[in-house]
Design an enzyme around this catalytic site. Structure first.
Site, short mmCIF file in Angstrom:
data_model
loop_
_atom_site.label_atom_id
_atom_site.label_comp_id
_atom_site.label_asym_id
_atom_site.label_seq_id
_atom_site.Cartn_x
_atom_site.Cartn_y
_atom_site.Cartn_z
N ALA A 97 0.95 -1.32 -0.01
CA ALA A 97 0.06 0.04 -0.01
C ALA A 97 0.84 1.37 0.11
CB ALA A 97 -1.03 0.29 1.32
N PRO A 98 0.37 2.35 -0.70
CA PRO A 98 -0.85 2.58 -1.06
C PRO A 98 -1.18 2.01 -2.63
CG PRO A 98 0.33 4.60 -1.40
CD PRO A 98 1.11 3.65 -0.58
N ASP A 133 -0.29 -6.16 2.59
CA ASP A 133 0.04 -5.07 3.58
C ASP A 133 -0.71 -5.17 4.85
OD1 ASP A 133 1.29 -2.00 3.10
OD2 ASP A 133 -0.26 -2.03 4.81
N CYS A 179 12.67 4.04 0.83
CA CYS A 179 12.49 5.39 0.37
C CYS A 179 13.65 5.99 1.73
CB CYS A 179 11.25 6.02 0.44
SG CYS A 179 10.18 5.74 1.87
#
Length: 450
Positions: free
Chosen positions: A261-262, A280, A377
């Site tokens: 997700a998302p 998720d 990230c």
């Protein structure tokens, strides 16, 4: 007798947006709540429903500007306050930050910024006694603020010292300062399109990046843009769109998308012709993923589960596994400026341990000869380079499949010496800073032996 005599006075235009901005700012800085939690979903600020689209956009930009410039704002205000920011009235602090941000970085008339901040303070019982102080400080800010900003240019005050020290140690001082400058810019809107990127760039008044992402400066609700209702594109930072492309041809292959997700990467995998199972642990986030895939008309199996405990498909494993692991998210500060002030250095160790558990699980889900792409990230090496080195040093049997610059539009600066992908916020510069930059991502491609 006319009933209008007793009607309540209409609120001053713009005050509600600033009141909600103050609430959300207080949520981040004093209650450690993320912007996403306060802006979306069941726990979102209830006042958002009362705002017009224009005021909602103003509120979002105001909060983001303050969080991006928090260190510099603190420097400017500290020079104008003999006793520092009031500690007994959070609303007075917020009013000063909101007023100063508008005066110094936003196209709001100084008198309006001062007046609305004073009204904001006056409406709060604990802060009302500071109305005169707020008025005086913000008027002085309008006269003297810019020189105070100029005197600290290049000092990277808007990045927490612990983060700047880490980036300097890993990337070098010059690159660390370049990252700090890049995350201070308001980012553009990046879109992944199903097809015909050039046509969509023209229609959305944007441009196509070398990697194929459409980048535009259009603002406002994305739901109002052409192609949204038709499911022709989805919002996804250009860097976030790279890891899923490292699998090559996925036509007819089975892929497990862990921590999905998302759903931006899930959509990429589906659009590439893969049979995708998206996992998720958050039920609400999986619901959002399903909603996004439904709008896009892309099929995928979904499940609410902890990826580290998920039993898999019960068969021979998957041809490919994408693991976008939970991380400190320090690479996304340009889009999520609250991250800089919510995360602590101590968080990284616990996240790194979780990433190792997920990596070993991902390996176990692969068929022999299958491909794993691991990404985060994060700009922190423990969550990228160190995590992969630890996996390879164990008994997993996995080997690297180095990424070639040709797979990322010839952008050799994005490839590390050992063949991993590493994007930085200062990459992909542009003459217009609003059109430059990337989120910070790490991605490594590994193959399971036959």
């Amino acid at each position: 007798m006319s009933s209008t005599r007793f009607a309540p006075h209409a609120e001053v235009p713009g005050l509600a947006a600033r009141r909600i901005a103050a609430d959300i700012l207080d949520g981040v800085l004093h209650k450690h709540r993320t912007l996403d939690d306060q802006l979306e979903g069941a726990a979102a600020h209830p006042g958002l429903k009362t705002l017009s689209d224009r005021d909602r956009a103003l509120m979002r930009r105001l909060v983001a500007t303050i969080l991006r410039r928090l260190g510099t704002l603190g420097h400017v205000l500290s020079r104008m306050l003999d006793r520092g920011l009031p500690t007994d009235a959070p609303r007075a602090q917020s009013a000063l930050l909101i007023g100063a941000a508008q005066i110094l970085w936003m196209e709001v008339p100084d008198h309006a910024a001062v007046d609305l901040s004073v009204r904001l303070v006056q409406s709060d019982r604990r802060a009302a006694k500071y109305a005169g102080l707020v008025n005086a400080v913000l008027r002085r800010c309008a006269r003297e603020g810019q020189p105070l900003i100029d005197e600290v240019q290049g000092q990277s005050l808007d990045v927490p010292p612990w983060l700047l020290a880490r980036w300097s140690a890993h990337y070098g001082a010059d690159t660390a300062r370049a990252i700090a400058r890049a995350i201070g810019e308001e980012p553009s809107l990046d879109l992944s399109v199903k097809s015909d990127a050039e046509a969509w760039a023209s229609r959305l008044h944007g441009e196509v990046l070398p990697t194929g992402t459409v980048r535009t400066l259009l603002q406002g609700s994305v739901k109002m843009l052409p192609g949204f209702d038709d499911g022709q594109w989805w919002v996804q930072d250009a860097a976030a769109a790279l890891p899923a492309r490292l699998f090559g041809d996925l036509t007819g292959k089975s892929v497990a998308d862990l921590c999905a997700a998302p759903g931006g990467k899930t959509a990429q995998l589906c659009n590439a012709g893969a049979w995708v199972t998206a996992i998720d642990r958050s039920q609400s986030r999986v619901a959002r993923l399903r909603e996004n895939l439904g709008r896009l008309g892309l099929p995928a199996e979904t499940a609410v589960a902890d990826a580290a405990e998920w039993p898999g498909n019960g068969g021979d494993g998957f041809d490919a596994v994408l693991l976008d692991a939970p991380c400190s998210s320090t690479g996304t500060i340009r889009r999520h400026p609250d991250v800089a002030w919510l995360k602590q250095e101590a968080d990284i160790g616990a996240l790194a341990a979780q990433q190792q558990r997920l990596l070993h699980k991902a390996v176990s889900l692969l068929k022999p000869g299958g491909t794993l792409v691991y990404c985060t990230c994060s700009l922190e090496p423990e969550e990228g380079e160190v995590a992969i080195a630890a996996l390879l040093a164990g008994n997993s049997g996995m080997r690297r499949a180095p990424v070639d610059s040709s797979e990322v539009a010839g952008l050799g600066d994005l490839i590390t010496p050992d063949g991993a992908l590493r994007t930085l916020p200062c990459h992909l510069p542009h003459p217009d800073p609003r059109l430059g930059g990337l989120d910070g991502f790490y991605a490594a491609r590994l193959v399971k032996p036959l």
